[in-house]
Design an enzyme around this catalytic site. Structure first.
Site, PDB file in Angstrom:
ATOM      1  N   CYS A 295       0.834  -1.206   0.000  1.00 22.22           N
ATOM      2  CA  CYS A 295       0.000   0.000   0.000  1.00 22.22           C
ATOM      3  C   CYS A 295       0.871   1.260   0.000  1.00 22.22           C
ATOM      4  O   CYS A 295       1.532   1.528  -0.994  1.00 22.22           O
ATOM      5  CB  CYS A 295      -1.002  -0.028   1.149  1.00 22.22           C
TER       6      CYS A 295
ATOM      7  N   HIS B  18      -3.674  -5.249   0.270  1.00 21.36           N
ATOM      8  CA  HIS B  18      -3.248  -5.564   1.643  1.00 21.36           C
ATOM      9  C   HIS B  18      -3.260  -7.079   1.895  1.00 21.36           C
ATOM     10  O   HIS B  18      -4.200  -7.595   2.508  1.00 21.36           O
ATOM     11  CB  HIS B  18      -4.165  -4.862   2.648  1.00 21.36           C
TER      12      HIS B  18
ATOM     13  N   GLU C 155      -1.653  -8.689   4.040  1.00 21.16           N
ATOM     14  CA  GLU C 155      -1.580  -8.990   5.482  1.00 21.16           C
ATOM     15  C   GLU C 155      -2.970  -9.122   6.097  1.00 21.16           C
ATOM     16  O   GLU C 155      -3.103  -9.743   7.156  1.00 21.16           O
ATOM     17  CB  GLU C 155      -0.738  -7.928   6.213  1.00 21.16           C
TER      18      GLU C 155
END
Ligand code: MN
Length: 264
Positions: free
Chosen positions: A112, A220, A222
């Site tokens: 990001c 993203h 994660e």
């Protein structure tokens, strides 16, 4: 040996609360991938960031995390009205770290804001506001890049280009990803190549053509890997590359603290 992976973090300055912060999803993903997470706080200009050099010497990999907008002065633009919050100290610290990782050949993954830092560190530029600046090509469609769906849920597709590390990591030419960004890579920096795009042409991933492993993604992973384990592969690859880097370092190399040159 288990590699130490440095993670950058944000800095919240508000009235009584003055704290560093990082979403724990990043830490969990690094741990799940077999790395040791090390948080790297940005220092204010009052302190010499080179003091953190001895800490950086311990690292074998770098994860540039998500966060607020970069100051467009770093890619030669005036701020547009849609520019969001910026953090000058974090910009300075992360751009120095990214340049250092690029010069040193240290594995780096940008997520990001992290892909944006990586790109600007390589001399590239950003769209300050995708919604007002990007016109989809005639063959494409407009795409929502700030989803209102849960963070783990993929809402738009990305095409992954043949011959890229990303293609090798995921083993497919199309992925569905989540999307929480209003900025994106405009001109790729030196030696950076585009490796994935959304249907509106927005760049969703870049990588260095000459560095062992410098990869950025706009989404993203994660937030996604627990629901969709394929996304852990990015972190696993970062940890593998970090192990290989530490082997190369053990065979001789300049201490990273000596190579750290911080501007401004
Ligand atoms: Mn997106």
């Amino acid at each position: 040996m288990t590699p130490f992976i440095g993670l950058t973090c944000g800095w919240q300055r508000k009235d009584e609360t003055n704290r560093y912060y990082l979403n724990s999803n990043y830490v969990n993903a690094v741990v799940a991938a077999g790395g040791v997470p090390v948080l790297l706080p940005p220092l204010s200009k009052a302190y010499d960031p080179k003091r953190l050099g001895p800490l950086l010497d311990l690292l074998s990999g770098l994860l540039l995390t998500g966060g607020v907008d970069l100051d467009p002065v770093h890619y030669g633009e005036e701020p547009l009205p849609a520019l969001g919050q910026i953090d000058p100290d974090r910009d300075r610290w992360e751009l120095a770290l990214a340049k250092w990782a690029l010069v040193r050949g240290m594995p780096v993954l940008g997520i990001c804001r992290g892909i944006q830092v990586l790109n600007v560190a390589a001399g590239g530029s950003l769209y300050q506001d995708v919604a007002s600046q990007v016109q989809p090509p005639s063959s494409g469609t407009a795409v929502l890049h700030y989803q209102r769906a849960p963070e783990w849920y993929p809402t738009h597709a990305v095409q992954i280009y043949d011959g890229s590390r990303l293609r090798e990591i995921f083993g497919c030419d199309c992925l569905r990803v989540n999307s929480f960004h209003h900025q994106a890579v405009k001109m790729p920096g030196r030696d950076m190549v585009v490796t994935a795009r959304a249907a509106d042409g927005v760049i969703e991933a870049i990588e260095s053509a000459i560095h062992p492993f410098a990869v950025g993604v706009q989404w993203h992973p994660e937030c996604m890997w627990e629901a969709e384990p394929i996304f852990l592969r990015l972190f696993s690859r970062l940890v593998e590359e970090a192990k290989a880097f530490s082997v190369r370092q053990a065979r001789g190399g300049m201490p990273v603290s000596e190579a750290l040159a911080l501007g401004g």
